[in-house]
Design a protein around this motif. Structure first.
Motif, PDB file in Angstrom:
ATOM      1  N   GLU A  12     -15.535   9.590   5.181  1.00 24.73           N
ATOM      2  CA  GLU A  12     -15.295   8.406   6.004  1.00 24.73           C
ATOM      3  C   GLU A  12     -13.869   8.403   6.549  1.00 24.73           C
ATOM      4  OE1 GLU A  12     -18.655   7.999   3.410  1.00 24.73           O
ATOM      5  OE2 GLU A  12     -16.558   8.407   2.894  1.00 24.73           O
ATOM      6  N   TYR A  15     -13.523  11.181   9.249  1.00 26.79           N
ATOM      7  CA  TYR A  15     -14.191  10.850  10.509  1.00 26.79           C
ATOM      8  C   TYR A  15     -13.301   9.952  11.366  1.00 26.79           C
ATOM      9  CZ  TYR A  15     -17.670   9.224  13.838  1.00 26.79           C
ATOM     10  OH  TYR A  15     -18.347   8.928  14.996  1.00 26.79           O
ATOM     11  N   TRP A 134     -20.135  15.571   4.224  1.00 24.88           N
ATOM     12  CA  TRP A 134     -19.935  15.157   5.618  1.00 24.88           C
ATOM     13  C   TRP A 134     -21.287  14.931   6.302  1.00 24.88           C
ATOM     14  CZ3 TRP A 134     -15.927  14.004   8.901  1.00 24.88           C
ATOM     15  CH2 TRP A 134     -16.164  14.088  10.273  1.00 24.88           C
ATOM     16  N   LYS A 135     -22.194  15.863   6.127  1.00 25.48           N
ATOM     17  CA  LYS A 135     -23.512  15.747   6.742  1.00 25.48           C
ATOM     18  C   LYS A 135     -24.324  14.617   6.105  1.00 25.48           C
ATOM     19  CE  LYS A 135     -25.684  19.635   7.418  1.00 25.48           C
ATOM     20  NZ  LYS A 135     -26.225  20.982   7.124  1.00 25.48           N
ATOM     21  N   ALA A 136     -24.197  14.465   4.795  1.00 26.44           N
ATOM     22  CA  ALA A 136     -24.930  13.402   4.111  1.00 26.44           C
ATOM     23  C   ALA A 136     -24.501  12.026   4.600  1.00 26.44           C
ATOM     24  CB  ALA A 136     -24.730  13.513   2.600  1.00 26.44           C
ATOM     25  N   ALA A 137     -23.255  11.922   5.053  1.00 26.15           N
ATOM     26  CA  ALA A 137     -22.752  10.651   5.581  1.00 26.15           C
ATOM     27  C   ALA A 137     -23.224  10.404   7.009  1.00 26.15           C
ATOM     28  CB  ALA A 137     -21.230  10.620   5.508  1.00 26.15           C
ATOM     29  N   GLY A 138     -23.917  11.380   7.595  1.00 30.63           N
ATOM     30  CA  GLY A 138     -24.459  11.207   8.936  1.00 30.63           C
ATOM     31  C   GLY A 138     -23.511  11.579  10.055  1.00 30.63           C
ATOM     32  N   TYR A 139     -22.443  12.304   9.727  1.00 28.22           N
ATOM     33  CA  TYR A 139     -21.465  12.656  10.743  1.00 28.22           C
ATOM     34  C   TYR A 139     -21.865  13.944  11.465  1.00 28.22           C
ATOM     35  CZ  TYR A 139     -18.669   9.084   8.469  1.00 28.22           C
ATOM     36  OH  TYR A 139     -18.233   7.891   7.943  1.00 28.22           O
ATOM     37  N   PRO A 140     -21.398  14.130  12.700  1.00 28.22           N
ATOM     38  CA  PRO A 140     -21.856  15.262  13.517  1.00 28.22           C
ATOM     39  C   PRO A 140     -21.256  16.590  13.079  1.00 28.22           C
ATOM     40  CG  PRO A 140     -20.151  14.055  14.669  1.00 28.22           C
ATOM     41  CD  PRO A 140     -20.469  13.254  13.446  1.00 28.22           C
TER      42      PRO A 140
END
Length: 292
Positions: A12, A15, A134-140
């Motif tokens: 977070e 990002y 990072w991916k689990a948090a939904g970030y590109p």
């Protein structure tokens, strides 16, 4: 014993920092396997970086560019001049903030974190949980190879953060040195044929790096839990200096990073670790559990 710069950051936080011109994000992934025959297979992580990485991240090849290929052990930390050239080439230098990650459990990012500290650079942190978090948090993610903006890295080597085989051997009876094995308990006890000789350095205790990481997320355990583990082991005692080791200095760097998260940043890494120790038949090893 501690410093004010964070040793780890969340997805977070990172990002929110994307686009900061002073921020350098580094993918430090290495793919390493050790078959039962004891051999080591190393594959740089460039191919997986090109498949997907955090937007804006550059790739750092720890094995090719950040290691000393004149040393008998693989992944030995590069000499200061070579390290400065490699760090500057990926954009690490004065005025830059650095976030390191890998595509595993943070162990390779922690290795580069320790090498940066060894050469006097403190404004670096490990992304907790790496690319999976990072991916689990939904970030590109991106598949675009990023060309680094070169920087000038000035090395300020800290010899107190690294130990040689001779220094570790000389400290075996030193009550002010706490030697910590970062490998799994079975290897510590000498039940694994991963190295030419089995066992652990006499007097060393075992805190496995793998047990400090949540296997479902790849994130380190909370700082409070880490402090409890390290305090119980005596690693937070200000009267002792922790020295970490493993097979080749990688898990040992991860343990040093976890100790920094817990508040202890003066940890030294035995860079040669068991690769160097077991190569010398005159150096003792102990099999079985640690003494109580």
């Amino acid at each position: 014993m501690s410093d004010t710069k964070p040793s780890t950051v969340s997805p977070e936080w990172l990002y929110e920092q994307l686009g900061d011109e002073d921020l350098v994000i580094v993918d430090a992934t290495v793919h390493l396997s050790m078959p039962p025959d004891g051999s080591v297979h190393v594959e740089p992580g460039l191919a997986t970086y090109l498949e997907e990485h955090i937007p804006g991240a550059v790739y750092a090849d720890l094995f090719t560019d950040f290691s000393d290929h004149q040393a008998p052990q693989p992944f030995t930390a590069a000499p200061s001049e070579r390290f400065a050239t490699a760090a500057g080439a990926v954009g690490i230098g004065e005025g830059r903030r650095v976030v390191l990650y890998d595509q595993k459990n943070g162990i390779w990012a922690a290795r580069l974190w320790w090498q940066l500290r060894l050469e006097g650079f403190d404004d670096a942190a490990v992304l907790d949980g790496g690319l999976p978090a990072w991916k689990a948090a939904g970030y590109p993610v991106s598949d675009e190879q990023v060309v680094p903006h070169g920087a000038t890295f000035t090395s300020r080597h800290r010899p107190e953060l690294v130990r040689s085989t001779e220094e570790v051997a000389a400290s075996l009876d030193d009550p002010n040195t706490l030697i910590i094995n970062a490998l799994d308990p079975a290897t510590y006890r000498g039940e694994s044929p991963s190295y030419p000789r089995r066992g652990h350095i006499p007097g060393s205790i075992n805190i496995s790096f793998g047990e400090l990481v949540d296997p479902s997320t790849g994130r380190l355990k909370p700082a409070a839990e880490l402090r409890e583990i390290f305090d119980e082991a005596g690693a937070l005692n200000p009267d002792v200096t922790p020295v970490t080791y493993c097979g080749g200095g990688i898990a040992a760097s991860g343990l040093a990073h976890a100790l920094a998260v817990a508040g202890r940043s003066d940890v030294a890494v035995y860079d040669g670790s068991l690769n160097a120790w077991t190569a010398d038949e005159s150096l003792p090893l102990v099999e079985g559990p640690e003494p109580r």
